[in-house]
Design a protein around this motif. Structure first.
Motif, PDB file in Angstrom:
ATOM      1  N   LEU A 121      -2.517  -7.898  -1.648  1.00 27.62           N
ATOM      2  CA  LEU A 121      -2.951  -7.000  -2.722  1.00 27.62           C
ATOM      3  C   LEU A 121      -4.436  -7.218  -3.007  1.00 27.62           C
ATOM      4  N   ALA A 122      -5.022  -6.262  -3.739  1.00 25.90           N
ATOM      5  CA  ALA A 122      -6.373  -6.461  -4.267  1.00 25.90           C
ATOM      6  C   ALA A 122      -6.257  -7.252  -5.559  1.00 25.90           C
ATOM      7  N   THR A 123      -6.755  -8.482  -5.524  1.00 26.32           N
ATOM      8  CA  THR A 123      -6.773  -9.311  -6.725  1.00 26.32           C
ATOM      9  C   THR A 123      -8.175  -9.345  -7.343  1.00 26.32           C
ATOM     10  N   GLY A 124      -9.113  -8.685  -6.658  1.00 20.48           N
ATOM     11  CA  GLY A 124     -10.483  -8.530  -7.145  1.00 20.48           C
ATOM     12  C   GLY A 124     -11.082  -7.304  -6.488  1.00 20.48           C
ATOM     13  N   LYS A 125     -12.319  -6.989  -6.824  1.00 23.68           N
ATOM     14  CA  LYS A 125     -12.972  -5.828  -6.218  1.00 23.68           C
ATOM     15  C   LYS A 125     -13.115  -6.038  -4.706  1.00 23.68           C
TER      16      LYS A 125
END
Length: 404
Positions: A121-125
């Motif tokens: 997943l995207a956990t940051g930009k």
């Protein structure tokens, strides 16, 4: 826009080829901490050299590394981006409610082992690091073929939506990271553009996106699940259109960079597929709105429907007909496969108002999918695979004598 040819060649394959047993075992040993990565590289390079020689022996021009440097077909592009994290590696794991339970690959993964592969997943930009995870594959392939043939090397690339479709609405990123899919898509597209720029500067001119997700929109079962999902804020048709726009943002490229897309219905352990459904629902929009030159389409069994959707193929696009199965060892009859190619050409001919001979100029032939999208590969042996590749070459020679 005119459609580049050569590539695609008249005889193509989808990219993944059976890996040697010792390579698979060594990769698992490295993953388990029982062997060093340094022990893996010589095995990888030897197996890639051997698989390139096999492709050349069988008469294929668009050689790949057989994906022998990967465990799964999609590689590690997303995992190496800033902001993307394999959250199943975290202590405590993740909540399975993030998945679309009706996503065909998720259903299959859950049935197998309750955990889809690489829960990322995207956990940051999201941002590209400036280092390409695909570049080493291309650079090694360049050492195995003459410089004049570098332009023919085919690199298989990750689907832009691979880590989006499997998750429920707004669940491909943690809360607070992105406010909308549009923001997420924009950052993925920027990263994809940087990746393609790096590869292009290194000499890559032949890319193929491996994409199961678009084919899932052909599945009645998936569409039924989509409609019943009250969390969805778009219809399936709206999501499909959004994906096409997203893909186009990802794959902007120079005119001499051939880009194709393989629409797959699954190629998992035990030669299983994930979904069924004809291309009729998506063909016209996909052929006309998606900015690729070539579509690698599965046509080995009735689960893909008939050739009728090819009537929507524009004059500036190509289709590679996957009429030879890569899933099982039984060898198809060459005469029957040649007739199927002609039948497909007749639908292109009807749609465009051109002759069969003209329609054939936009077609090629291939196996329906890879032989080893996952590490262990499909239920056939090395000799079976070689015979399948030779059959594809023979079909191409019969239909397009003297052409590459």
């Amino acid at each position: 826009m005119s459609s580049p040819r050569n590539p695609p060649f008249r005889a193509e394959h989808i990219g993944s080829l059976l890996r040697p047993k010792e390579l698979v075992e060594k990769r698992y040993a490295v993953a388990a901490g029982k062997a060093s990565k340094d022990d893996l590289k010589p095995l990888e390079e030897a197996s890639i050299k051997s698989i390139v020689e096999l492709q050349q022996k069988c008469g294929f021009h668009a050689v790949t590394n057989g994906e022998h440097s990967r465990h799964q077909f999609w590689g590690t592009f997303f995992e190496t981006l800033t902001g993307m994290e394999e959250i199943h590696l975290r202590e405590g794991g993740y909540d399975q409610s993030i998945f679309r339970a009706y996503a065909p690959d998720v259903k299959s993964f859950m049935h197998e082992k309750t955990i889809p592969n690489q829960v990322t997943l995207a956990t940051g930009k999201i941002k590209h690091t400036g280092t390409s995870s695909f570049l080493p594959e291309f650079e090694y392939l360049k050492t195995l073929v003459p410089k004049s043939e570098w332009k023919n090397i085919k690199l298989t690339l990750t689907s832009p939506s691979w880590y989006h479709f499997r998750y429920g609405p707004n669940k491909a990123y943690l809360p607070g990271v992105y406010n909308s899919d549009a923001e997420y898509f924009a950052d993925v597209a920027a990263a994809y553009q940087e990746e393609l720029s790096i590869l292009y500067d290194a000499g890559l001119r032949n890319g193929q996106i491996d994409d199961p997700n678009l084919a899932y929109f052909c599945s009645d079962e998936m569409l039924k699940g989509w409609k019943a999902d009250k969390e969805n804020f778009q219809t399936a048709d709206e999501q499909f259109a959004a994906y096409l726009n997203f893909y186009n943002d990802c794959i902007k490229r120079p005119s001499d960079f051939h880009m194709g897309i393989h629409l797959c219905r699954g190629n998992y352990v035990g030669s299983r597929h994930f979904s069924e459904g004809a291309y009729d629902r998506i063909a016209a929009k996909m052929f006309n709105d998606l900015n690729v030159s070539t579509y690698y389409l599965e046509y080995d069994t009735p689960r893909a429907g008939g050739f009728e959707p090819l009537k929507s193929l524009p004059k500036n696009k190509n289709v590679v007909l996957g009429v030879v199965t890569s899933k099982f060892p039984k060898l198809e009859d060459q005469k029957e496969m040649v007739e199927r190619v002609y039948k497909a050409a007749d639908f292109v001919s009807e749609g465009q108002g051109i002759s069969r001979e003209e329609a054939l100029k936009q077609l090629s032939v291939s196996p329906q999918c890879g032989f080893a999208s996952h590490a262990e590969g499909n239920e056939l042996g090395d000799k079976d695979m070689e015979k399948k590749l030779q059959l594809v070459r023979a079909i191409a020679e019969e239909v397009w004598p003297g052409e590459a």
